[in-house]
Design an enzyme around this catalytic site. Sequence first.
Site, mmCIF file in Angstrom:
data_model
loop_
_atom_site.group_PDB
_atom_site.id
_atom_site.type_symbol
_atom_site.label_atom_id
_atom_site.label_comp_id
_atom_site.label_asym_id
_atom_site.label_seq_id
_atom_site.Cartn_x
_atom_site.Cartn_y
_atom_site.Cartn_z
ATOM 1 N N HIS A 67 0.843 -1.197 0.000
ATOM 2 C CA HIS A 67 0.000 0.000 0.000
ATOM 3 C C HIS A 67 0.887 1.259 0.000
ATOM 4 O O HIS A 67 0.698 2.169 -0.809
ATOM 5 C CB HIS A 67 -0.900 -0.060 1.246
ATOM 6 C CG HIS A 67 -1.719 1.162 1.522
ATOM 7 N ND1 HIS A 67 -3.081 1.151 1.545
ATOM 8 C CD2 HIS A 67 -1.351 2.436 1.824
ATOM 9 C CE1 HIS A 67 -3.540 2.349 1.835
ATOM 10 N NE2 HIS A 67 -2.501 3.160 2.010
ATOM 11 N N GLU A 68 1.875 1.270 0.878
ATOM 12 C CA GLU A 68 2.768 2.435 0.967
ATOM 13 C C GLU A 68 3.639 2.565 -0.279
ATOM 14 O O GLU A 68 3.897 3.670 -0.754
ATOM 15 C CB GLU A 68 3.657 2.360 2.217
ATOM 16 C CG GLU A 68 2.899 2.479 3.527
ATOM 17 C CD GLU A 68 2.045 3.739 3.606
ATOM 18 O OE1 GLU A 68 2.451 4.792 3.075
ATOM 19 O OE2 GLU A 68 0.946 3.655 4.179
ATOM 20 N N HIS A 71 1.789 4.388 -2.945
ATOM 21 C CA HIS A 71 1.860 5.841 -2.760
ATOM 22 C C HIS A 71 3.206 6.368 -3.257
ATOM 23 O O HIS A 71 3.280 7.359 -3.977
ATOM 24 C CB HIS A 71 1.771 6.197 -1.272
ATOM 25 C CG HIS A 71 0.407 6.075 -0.662
ATOM 26 N ND1 HIS A 71 -0.701 6.685 -1.178
ATOM 27 C CD2 HIS A 71 -0.013 5.438 0.462
ATOM 28 C CE1 HIS A 71 -1.751 6.416 -0.406
ATOM 29 N NE2 HIS A 71 -1.357 5.658 0.596
#
Length: 407
Positions: A67-68, A71
């Site tokens: 998820h990170e 980003h």
Amino acid sequence: MPGSFRIGKIAGIDIDINVSWIIILVLLTVSLATGWFPQLYPGWSTATYWVVGFISALLLFVSVLLHELAHSFVARRRGLPVKNITLFIFGGVSNIEREPTSPGVEFQMAFVGPLTSLLIGAVCFLLQLPLRGSNSPLEGILFYLAVTNVLLGIFNLIPGFPLDGGRVLHSIIWKITGNMSQATRTAAIVGQIIAYLFIFGGIWLFFTGYILDGIWIGFIGWFLLSASQSANTQGNLQSALRGVTVGEVMNHTQGNLQSALRGVTVGEVMNPTPPTVPANISLQKLIDEYFLLHGLRFALVMQADRLAGLITLSDIRHVPREQWGYTPVDQVMIPVERLHAVSPQQSLNDVLPLMAGRDVNQLPVVQNGIPVGILSRDAIVQYLEVRRGLGVNTPKSDAQNQFRKAA
Ligand SMILES: [Zn+2]
């Protein structure tokens, strides 16, 4: 983040782990091995529960990491440098060094995180479908990852800072209104309303018999509330603080700049009505009633009608937030003895090396011991732009561009 150590690098991005993460990993493994898996999948051996619990907890953190990374990859693709990713108690955080430059970039950057989680969830859900009812550890792990990733995606889409949903909302308001600070204020208010809904929902659950759920929901609300309040102030401070110092620009463009500014005096460029603040107010008051209200980045500090010093945003940054309420301005400011005051008659070319050498962004201008203005880096940039707009000094546009970029 204090208490973090580096575990490796993925595509040039440092991955750090905070010690709080290890505590959560242990707690999660215990609760999975003794609660979740035995309840849903009876009949495994004790060792299997522990191994499956540990693997599932690890894979959940891999999901958070993905998820990170999503980003970070989008940020980097859009030209925003990524310092590192830290995994900690609440999940992960990507340290992206610059604010997005447009609502579109911000939207993509924020939305891709929850999107990744939802996709991982969907893939895990599809993969466990053929195993349904087999009661196998693989089915258990995939089902657990499907549930947690979907929850992770949905939770992060709640439109409250600093969750991704808050960012998404911010970018949408920014796009519609065309005004970034307006968007920041509105998104912060929405975030706080949502935080209060969680808190009141938690209290309501608590008193209707759902004690643990109530505490948990209330705790999330409290976390959202404090995070949205600090995101609001910090966001404003950080975006104001961002920028390269005069010193760095001077190294590149000294020659060009000097000829562009030949014959110009401090008095022509200075701001003759500089913002002033009293010396005895607290930093909190300074920020709330002067800096944020009027969009200031510095102010002259006055004791009665005498110049006592200069306070800037970067001075405040060195003071921990908890102390802002009771720290007076004159304790943090640069006192007048250490300020290098200049006179309105001085040539800009003499003054610029002084700013560069001492790495300051503004100098008080003093005539006969009385402050008559302030000379700031921004004012010099503006002066150069106006001259360029008027077609004066066109060959020097290169220097102006570089200077502008740095501001
Ligand atoms: Zn995220």
